[in-house]
Design a protein around this motif. Structure first.
Motif, mmCIF file in Angstrom:
data_model
loop_
_atom_site.group_PDB
_atom_site.id
_atom_site.type_symbol
_atom_site.label_atom_id
_atom_site.label_comp_id
_atom_site.label_asym_id
_atom_site.label_seq_id
_atom_site.Cartn_x
_atom_site.Cartn_y
_atom_site.Cartn_z
ATOM 1 N N GLN A 69 5.733 -30.653 -6.723
ATOM 2 C CA GLN A 69 5.049 -31.566 -7.646
ATOM 3 C C GLN A 69 5.157 -31.053 -9.080
ATOM 4 O O GLN A 69 5.414 -31.829 -10.002
ATOM 5 C CB GLN A 69 3.586 -31.711 -7.235
ATOM 6 C CG GLN A 69 2.873 -32.821 -7.973
ATOM 7 C CD GLN A 69 1.382 -32.827 -7.661
ATOM 8 O OE1 GLN A 69 0.702 -31.815 -7.790
ATOM 9 N NE2 GLN A 69 0.875 -33.977 -7.251
ATOM 10 N N PRO B 189 -0.868 -29.869 -3.627
ATOM 11 C CA PRO B 189 -0.571 -30.792 -4.732
ATOM 12 C C PRO B 189 -1.837 -31.401 -5.338
ATOM 13 O O PRO B 189 -2.858 -31.537 -4.661
ATOM 14 C CB PRO B 189 0.279 -31.877 -4.061
ATOM 15 C CG PRO B 189 -0.077 -31.810 -2.615
ATOM 16 C CD PRO B 189 -0.478 -30.402 -2.313
ATOM 17 N N GLN B 190 -1.752 -31.743 -6.620
ATOM 18 C CA GLN B 190 -2.821 -32.504 -7.257
ATOM 19 C C GLN B 190 -2.834 -33.900 -6.626
ATOM 20 O O GLN B 190 -1.794 -34.403 -6.220
ATOM 21 C CB GLN B 190 -2.539 -32.674 -8.768
ATOM 22 C CG GLN B 190 -2.207 -31.394 -9.505
ATOM 23 C CD GLN B 190 -3.400 -30.501 -9.710
ATOM 24 O OE1 GLN B 190 -4.479 -30.975 -10.020
ATOM 25 N NE2 GLN B 190 -3.220 -29.206 -9.527
ATOM 26 N N ALA C 167 -0.169 -36.609 -9.706
ATOM 27 C CA ALA C 167 0.761 -35.654 -10.330
ATOM 28 C C ALA C 167 0.561 -35.548 -11.834
ATOM 29 O O ALA C 167 0.660 -34.459 -12.410
ATOM 30 C CB ALA C 167 2.199 -36.058 -10.019
ATOM 31 N N ASP C 168 0.238 -36.677 -12.493
ATOM 32 C CA ASP C 168 0.168 -36.619 -13.957
ATOM 33 C C ASP C 168 -0.994 -35.771 -14.470
ATOM 34 O O ASP C 168 -1.046 -35.415 -15.636
ATOM 35 C CB ASP C 168 0.159 -38.020 -14.573
ATOM 36 C CG ASP C 168 -1.076 -38.825 -14.183
ATOM 37 O OD1 ASP C 168 -1.885 -38.316 -13.372
ATOM 38 O OD2 ASP C 168 -1.237 -39.938 -14.683
ATOM 39 N N GLU D 204 8.657 -31.676 -10.312
ATOM 40 C CA GLU D 204 8.877 -33.111 -10.510
ATOM 41 C C GLU D 204 8.316 -33.544 -11.862
ATOM 42 O O GLU D 204 8.944 -34.280 -12.613
ATOM 43 C CB GLU D 204 8.130 -33.838 -9.396
ATOM 44 C CG GLU D 204 8.694 -35.172 -9.038
ATOM 45 C CD GLU D 204 7.929 -35.743 -7.841
ATOM 46 O OE1 GLU D 204 7.281 -36.769 -8.042
ATOM 47 O OE2 GLU D 204 7.960 -35.120 -6.754
ATOM 48 N N VAL D 205 7.092 -33.062 -12.140
ATOM 49 C CA VAL D 205 6.429 -33.427 -13.406
ATOM 50 C C VAL D 205 7.226 -32.893 -14.600
ATOM 51 O O VAL D 205 7.305 -33.504 -15.644
ATOM 52 C CB VAL D 205 4.971 -32.921 -13.422
ATOM 53 C CG1 VAL D 205 4.345 -33.048 -14.787
ATOM 54 C CG2 VAL D 205 4.141 -33.712 -12.416
ATOM 55 N N THR E 151 3.091 -27.689 -3.533
ATOM 56 C CA THR E 151 2.512 -27.430 -4.861
ATOM 57 C C THR E 151 3.613 -27.351 -5.909
ATOM 58 O O THR E 151 3.550 -27.997 -6.960
ATOM 59 C CB THR E 151 1.728 -26.081 -4.862
ATOM 60 O OG1 THR E 151 0.807 -26.071 -3.781
ATOM 61 C CG2 THR E 151 0.974 -25.875 -6.161
ATOM 62 N N LEU F 65 -1.308 -32.818 -13.950
ATOM 63 C CA LEU F 65 -0.718 -31.521 -14.308
ATOM 64 C C LEU F 65 -0.449 -31.422 -15.806
ATOM 65 O O LEU F 65 -0.356 -30.327 -16.358
ATOM 66 C CB LEU F 65 0.595 -31.297 -13.548
ATOM 67 C CG LEU F 65 0.443 -30.931 -12.064
ATOM 68 C CD1 LEU F 65 1.775 -31.010 -11.358
ATOM 69 C CD2 LEU F 65 -0.162 -29.550 -11.906
#
Length: 348
Positions: free
Chosen positions: A340, A207-208, A211-212, A343-344, A337, A214
């Motif tokens: 996330q 994951p980043q 999240a944002d 989700e975004v 990965t 992305l």
């Protein structure tokens, strides 16, 4: 090394791996000075970490420029004990391989080491350079099942031969930048006090940190997972293969690389094993009911036999022993990965 008042400099602090590194350093109690390319990027970084009192950021517009890091080390050199050099170009959108990939990678590495020698020769004790498995093996040899790669291996491409295409040029850039670092230390041993380690990850998934991020694009490796998440039922996909590692393990390894004296002088090869896109798409179809029937399936279960025929072997047991922690497995890495990403996109 105690964390109390130990100042760590992180170049390229706004990158995918570096954001995790900065977070881990702050959690461990280090004082962190990062570098980013612009005021806007740097302000964004400070905001993300809620203007953490132990975090500050300096602008380094172009790591390939001569003396790129001089100002930072003039200003802070007397208090920096550890340097983590994560900044390096990683993209394939170019045909001018020397200008956009090879030269910046090598010059960036040389300029940070020169700045340490010039302004912080007595204070910097540890340098860790983010290299890559690409420095160990070139793309052509990566598919050779009779080849065994270890911490001692080097990509056999030359400056000329690695300019065959963007992927080979990127791999070459990691080799030549890392070689430049080891050579610098050899030539300047008497005038600097730092020890050097490199961290050499394979494909980096996970994951980043935020999240944002992305929304502004994705790191090159995770792009493979994004492609599969957005594939179409019955569609084709390129079956990428290689060694993989989770970004959270890469970050942790950067800290162990300078905290554990046994890592000095070592190349730490970060791989939890081989992966191919087929195994990743199998995981997505099995773990995400909302994707089943909507994304590609390829040939479920054929991953291991594909890798047997199409990938070299890796032995990084020396690294695993030095680091002393367990890496994320492929399934968890892919699931975290993709979760996330979904989700975004509000698809969960």
């Amino acid at each position: 090394m105690t964390t109390d008042n130990t100042t760590v400099f992180v170049s390229g602090a706004t990158g995918f791996i570096a954001l995790h590194v900065v977070s881990d350093l702050l959690k461990a109690g280090y004082i962190v000075i990062g570098s980013g390319r612009s005021k806007e990027k740097n302000d964004g970084l400070l905001r993300r970490f809620n203007n953490h009192p132990n975090l500050s950021v300096e602008i380094v517009k172009d790591i390939a420029a001569p003396n790129a890091f001089d100002e930072v080390f003039k200003k802070h050199g007397k208090k920096i004990k550890v340097v983590l050099h994560t900044a390096s170009p990683f993209h394939f959108q170019t045909t001018d391989f020397e200008k956009d990939l090879l030269t910046p990678a090598v010059n960036g590495t040389k300029s940070i080491l020169k700045a340490i020698k010039e302004y912080a020769a007595d204070t910097v004790e540890k340098v860790v350079i983010t290299s890559s498995v690409a420095a160990l093996v070139n793309p052509g040899d990566m598919g050779n099942p009779s080849l065994l790669i270890s911490e001692e291996s080097w990509n056999r491409d030359t400056w000329e031969s690695c300019q065959a295409n963007a992927v080979a040029a990127y791999c070459g850039s990691k080799k030549f930048a890392e070689k430049a670092a080891w050579e610098f230390l050899k030539e300047n041993k008497s005038s600097v006090k730092f020890s050097l380690s490199t961290v050499n990850p394979g494909y980096v998934f996970g994951p980043q940190m935020f999240a944002d991020s992305l929304k502004n694009g994705i790191n090159t490796s995770s792009g493979i997972i994004a492609e599969l998440v957005h594939s179409k039922a019955g569609g084709q996909f390129q079956n990428y293969s290689g060694v993989f590692i989770d970004v959270r393990d890469v970050s942790k390894a950067h800290l162990v690389a300078f905290e554990n004296p046994e890592c000095a002088g070592q190349r730490l090869v970060l791989s939890e094993g081989l992966f191919c896109s087929q195994e990743a798409v199998d995981a997505l179809n099995e773990e995400f009911p909302q994707l089943r029937g909507k994304i590609a399936t390829g040939e479920p279960g054929s991953g291991p036999s594909f890798l047997e025929k199409n990938s070299c072997k890796f032995d990084n047991s020396k690294t695993k022993k030095l680091l002393g922690f367990k890496f994320y497995n492929l399934r968890d890495c892919i699931v975290d990965t993709a979760s996330q990403m979904l989700e975004v996109q509000n698809q969960v």
